[in-house]
Motif scaffolding. Structure first.
Motif, mmCIF file in Angstrom:
data_model
loop_
_atom_site.group_PDB
_atom_site.id
_atom_site.type_symbol
_atom_site.label_atom_id
_atom_site.label_comp_id
_atom_site.label_asym_id
_atom_site.label_seq_id
_atom_site.Cartn_x
_atom_site.Cartn_y
_atom_site.Cartn_z
ATOM 1 N N ILE A 1 34.747 -37.827 -24.511
ATOM 2 C CA ILE A 1 33.151 -37.879 -25.644
ATOM 3 C C ILE A 1 33.815 -37.583 -27.097
ATOM 4 O O ILE A 1 34.231 -36.103 -27.112
ATOM 5 C CB ILE A 1 32.020 -37.233 -25.082
ATOM 6 C CG1 ILE A 1 31.959 -37.940 -24.667
ATOM 7 C CG2 ILE A 1 31.545 -37.298 -26.867
ATOM 8 C CD1 ILE A 1 30.754 -36.978 -23.259
ATOM 9 N N SER A 2 33.925 -38.594 -27.872
ATOM 10 C CA SER A 2 34.548 -37.699 -29.625
ATOM 11 C C SER A 2 33.349 -36.810 -30.158
ATOM 12 O O SER A 2 34.030 -35.894 -31.094
ATOM 13 C CB SER A 2 35.544 -38.975 -30.065
ATOM 14 O OG SER A 2 34.418 -39.550 -30.633
ATOM 15 N N THR A 3 32.954 -37.036 -30.423
ATOM 16 C CA THR A 3 31.681 -36.207 -31.503
ATOM 17 C C THR A 3 30.718 -35.224 -30.810
ATOM 18 O O THR A 3 30.780 -34.063 -31.690
ATOM 19 C CB THR A 3 30.471 -37.287 -31.402
ATOM 20 O OG1 THR A 3 30.213 -36.911 -32.926
ATOM 21 C CG2 THR A 3 29.288 -37.040 -30.554
ATOM 22 N N ASP A 4 31.412 -34.778 -29.681
ATOM 23 C CA ASP A 4 31.024 -34.055 -28.621
ATOM 24 C C ASP A 4 32.487 -32.808 -29.118
ATOM 25 O O ASP A 4 33.104 -33.326 -27.676
ATOM 26 C CB ASP A 4 30.312 -33.932 -27.901
ATOM 27 C CG ASP A 4 29.658 -32.612 -27.388
ATOM 28 O OD1 ASP A 4 29.891 -31.310 -27.913
ATOM 29 O OD2 ASP A 4 28.884 -32.579 -26.128
ATOM 30 N N PRO A 5 32.489 -31.402 -29.547
ATOM 31 C CA PRO A 5 33.525 -30.545 -29.116
ATOM 32 C C PRO A 5 33.823 -29.904 -28.363
ATOM 33 O O PRO A 5 35.125 -29.820 -27.392
ATOM 34 C CB PRO A 5 32.996 -29.161 -30.613
ATOM 35 C CG PRO A 5 31.737 -29.900 -31.155
ATOM 36 C CD PRO A 5 31.160 -30.992 -30.313
ATOM 37 N N ALA A 6 32.336 -29.881 -27.081
ATOM 38 C CA ALA A 6 32.496 -29.375 -25.666
ATOM 39 C C ALA A 6 33.701 -30.395 -25.221
ATOM 40 O O ALA A 6 34.584 -30.407 -24.329
ATOM 41 C CB ALA A 6 31.797 -29.309 -25.238
ATOM 42 N N TYR A 7 33.940 -31.280 -25.564
ATOM 43 C CA TYR A 7 34.852 -32.469 -24.920
ATOM 44 C C TYR A 7 36.697 -33.195 -25.460
ATOM 45 O O TYR A 7 36.576 -33.451 -25.364
ATOM 46 C CB TYR A 7 34.137 -33.816 -24.576
ATOM 47 C CG TYR A 7 33.280 -33.825 -24.059
ATOM 48 C CD1 TYR A 7 32.666 -34.190 -22.563
ATOM 49 C CD2 TYR A 7 31.536 -33.904 -24.144
ATOM 50 C CE1 TYR A 7 32.269 -33.951 -21.327
ATOM 51 C CE2 TYR A 7 30.731 -33.484 -23.838
ATOM 52 C CZ TYR A 7 30.777 -33.531 -21.983
ATOM 53 O OH TYR A 7 29.982 -33.370 -21.744
ATOM 54 N N LYS A 8 36.657 -31.795 -26.496
ATOM 55 C CA LYS A 8 38.123 -31.751 -27.173
ATOM 56 C C LYS A 8 38.761 -31.688 -26.771
ATOM 57 O O LYS A 8 40.333 -32.967 -26.846
ATOM 58 C CB LYS A 8 38.027 -30.567 -28.153
ATOM 59 C CG LYS A 8 39.088 -30.392 -29.239
ATOM 60 C CD LYS A 8 38.938 -29.835 -29.903
ATOM 61 C CE LYS A 8 40.258 -30.114 -31.311
ATOM 62 N NZ LYS A 8 40.652 -31.034 -31.184
ATOM 63 N N ALA A 9 39.045 -31.243 -24.991
ATOM 64 C CA ALA A 9 40.675 -31.448 -24.167
ATOM 65 C C ALA A 9 40.708 -32.893 -23.599
ATOM 66 O O ALA A 9 41.309 -32.559 -22.997
ATOM 67 C CB ALA A 9 40.615 -29.886 -23.055
ATOM 68 N N ASP A 10 39.767 -33.097 -23.085
ATOM 69 C CA ASP A 10 39.099 -34.200 -22.106
ATOM 70 C C ASP A 10 39.720 -35.680 -23.537
ATOM 71 O O ASP A 10 40.511 -36.203 -22.533
ATOM 72 C CB ASP A 10 36.934 -34.402 -21.831
ATOM 73 C CG ASP A 10 37.118 -33.708 -20.946
ATOM 74 O OD1 ASP A 10 37.811 -33.528 -19.291
ATOM 75 O OD2 ASP A 10 35.816 -32.708 -21.438
#
Lengths: 464, 464
Positions: B30-39
């Protein structure tokens, strides 16, 4: 002549009367902020004590919100009216505090080009105005030993926060509050030095509607073109409310019940000192924008309006969003005059919208918003002309019956709940900055206001 | 015939291709949510590894946001085009999670009345679509040992969050990314089973303006009547944008640069299976609301719009507020077609408003909003007709050149930055619920999508 003695007493007592007002102003009775609940209570106590010092049977009366103060004095007598005097002891919040030149609850006398003023929150709205009547009673009592008629005092502490307790309290205590005429001191003079009795106010009709276009928000790429956009639909409907040529409202039957202003009243208005240029230019206008066939003052006091108070739909954040929203919303209020019937008018406006809706558009109405007729004072009652004479004497200038663009709900409630006509006499000036930082009340308004009420009491009771 | 061998290989490998896609879908990029940066990073790594397994020189390229993936394979050859394939590995957020019937990142095959689907976030937008091309390349490589032409792979990870790094990256790497034709797989079929090449998209002009009436918010009692209400003014201006009779935009010169759709294309559109009734009724409409002289499909694909995306001013909270606001705001976007010039159009719209402003009203414009011309593909290029033939063969149904109401910015950037025409071929269906809960991709779209690309590669390179 005993009125002269009362007036002389008022003049002599002005410094002490001012001190009393200052004491009252030091109580930060901001009704809308729960943090000041105890202060509102203190202000009510202060009023009760002050009324009692005049021999008035006064008490603080609880409500679910801030207390009312009710006081009674005197006996009903043949040919002498029983008066009810209304004012409010609560004040507006003071923010933004940084814009105050002096602390809002440390009132002080300040010299200005227009003479000395009392600076502080509530000085004009409404503690200073309220005290003009109380101080007139004090002087009268000190000279005559008693007041010239039966008077009921009725002060509320929620005027600046929507008066939630007012109607229930009046309904529960209708018998106790009933009088022959209400006096309300919460208004301005039409212009500096021109004594004014507001005899025609505007009523109010509130409504709100939502236009629904598509069932859901649409992407303006995928549906732009074929889609009905409710913002465009709403704009078209709002535009259809008006006739651009004449500036009139184009809703069929809108003007039913509207009367022309009588010639003699128009004459008073023309010479009342209303500064049209200042009124318009102070807010950025070079001309009036209402009905072209009427003067600025008539547009404001004697003509009805259909106003858009809020309009919204779609995206309003930063940047752009390619949305065709599902809904668009509109809040309207109408100012009513004369015999306009809010219930009938509501139906006319709704029909206007419904008749003009596009295929596939829907409208829904908020059914929780009320309406009230215009309170029009019966200025043929002899008390009105008597009071006008008294004010003219005090201010050495013909007093005028003015209109008011606003609604002063309390006058409507007195009529509706107590069947009581109201006489609105106030001594505020337009530059008092009520509701704003640096509120003030002219010392002249306070002093001549007290004297005015003494004269009015004398005129109404023919006791002078 | 070697194409048949490739197609047979695709059929045989479908279970494994599906497994690979499922693995890719399990990465919550999910690109818009920084929590998913590693993903997002993991998804890029996954793609790099998968491309490398095909012998493609691929690498993850850093940006200030999520990385790009760029891969190169093959050599340029006379008479064979160098293709650039674009897709995006990031996905939309999944909220509201409670509406998902299965966990969004635990993809599964599910039977439906329209056949089996792959359910999960990103299955259609865009991981599943992207993999149709990659899997076609895999099968080709396995049969032929190499790909039939030089191909550049270009995947971004910010498409669902505004592509902030895209333009700078393309500008910095223009020489490396330059090719003869871009292939983009991020679009839908015009209707189920009808293969589609989007050949005309709409451009976009964004603008925003504020109407100021009075200098400050006014009390509707004190000023209602003489006051110019900016909400009424704005409604009138918005209404003036349109001609109600024809449904056309009434801004002078608005249609300059708009061309009629050629007859043969109109014929394709008439038989392309577009379900007008379903398109309209699914959002609550019984008729199209655009230009009356044009069909629903033309209104959406080939005609420009001036849309109100947001409109607001005054009070929008609960209940009523008797305010005449100082300001009213309006956000607009235009969809552009043909040769409409956004810069010239902006001036025309602004002139339209400024010419119609009332005395005492002011308008201010937001000067930070951009515009882009409509990307119109040059379908006279032989590759377009070749691809159309390939798609018709695979789907056993004449493929159509469609329009698209939206803007697909990447196609515009390819043109502007790389001077590169784009061919938009996608296999999504309108019921894929992209951006919504329960996103899915038909197994048929995935399978025949892979086969379609094999045929397109063959047709474009005449290598079959």
């Amino acid at each position: 002549m005993s009125l002269d003695a009362v007036l002389a007493r008022i003049d002599a007592d002005l410094p002490k009367a001012t001190d009393r007002l200052m004491e009252f102003l030091r109580i930060p009775s901001i009704s809308t902020d729960p943090a000041y609940k105890a202060d509102c209570d203190t202000a009510a106590d202060w009023l009760v004590a002050d009324l009692k010092s005049l021999g008035i049977e006064a008490e603080k009366r609880p409500t679910p919100g801030h207390p009312m103060v009710v006081g009674h004095v005197g006996e009903a007598a043949e040919g002498v009216p029983h008066l009810l005097f209304y004012g409010h002891y609560d004040v507006q919040p003071v923010d933004p505090l940084t814009l105050w030149k002096t602390p809002p609850f440390e009132p002080q006398i300040e010299d200005t080009p227009n003479g000395p003023v009392i600076r502080g929150r509530g000085s004009s709205d409404d503690k200073g105005q309220l005290m003009t009547f109380v101080e007139a009673c004090r002087a009268w009592k000190e000279i005559h030993g008693s007041l010239p008629c039966r008077i009921t005092f009725f002060f509320e502490g929620e005027e600046e926060s929507g008066s939630p307790s007012l109607i229930p309290f009046m309904q529960e205590n209708a018998a106790e509050l009933k009088a022959d005429l209400a006096l309300i001191c919460d208004t301005s003079m039409v212009s500096r030095g021109v004594p004014s009795i507001a005899s025609q106010l505007r009523g109010m009709l509130k409504d709100e509607f939502t236009i629904t276009g598509p069932r859901i928000d649409l992407h303006s790429g995928h549906y732009g073109g074929p889609a009905l956009n409710p913002l465009r639909e709403l704009s078209r409907l709002v535009t259809s409310f008006y006739d651009e040529e004449t500036g009139r409202v184009a809703v069929e039957g809108f003007y039913e019940g509207v009367h022309e202003v009588p010639e003699d009243q128009l004459r008073q208005w023309k010479t009342c000192g209303f500064d049209e240029e200042e009124y318009l230019s102070s807010v950025g206008f070079t001309e009036p924008h209402g009905e072209k066939a009427y003067s600025t003052l008539e547009q404001q006091w004697a003509r009805p309006t259909l106003e858009i108070n809020g309009l919204w739909g779609g995206y309003n954040g930063a940047g752009s969003k390619t949305v065709i929203p599902s809904e668009a919303h509109c809040k309207i209020t109408c100012r009513l005059v004369g015999d306009m019937d809010p219930d009938a008018l509501r139906l006319k406006i709704r029909k206007h919208v419904e008749d003009r809706l596009s295929t596939d558009a829907k409208v829904t109405w908020d059914n929780d918003l009320e309406g009230s007729r215009a309170p029009v004072m019966d200025i043929t009652r002899p008390e009105f002309e008597a009071a006008r004479g008294a004010l003219s004497d005090e201010w050495e200038r013909e007093a005028v019956f003015t209109g008011m663009g606003g609604s002063i709900p309390i006058a409507g409630f007195f009529k509706k709940i107590l069947d009581l006509d109201s006489m609105l006499i106030g001594f505020a000036n337009d530059d008092d900055a009520i509701h704003s930082p640096n509120e003030k009340y002219d010392v002249k308004s306070f002093h001549k206001g007290i004297r005015s009420w003494a004269r009015v009491l004398a005129a109404l009771t023919k006791a002078a």
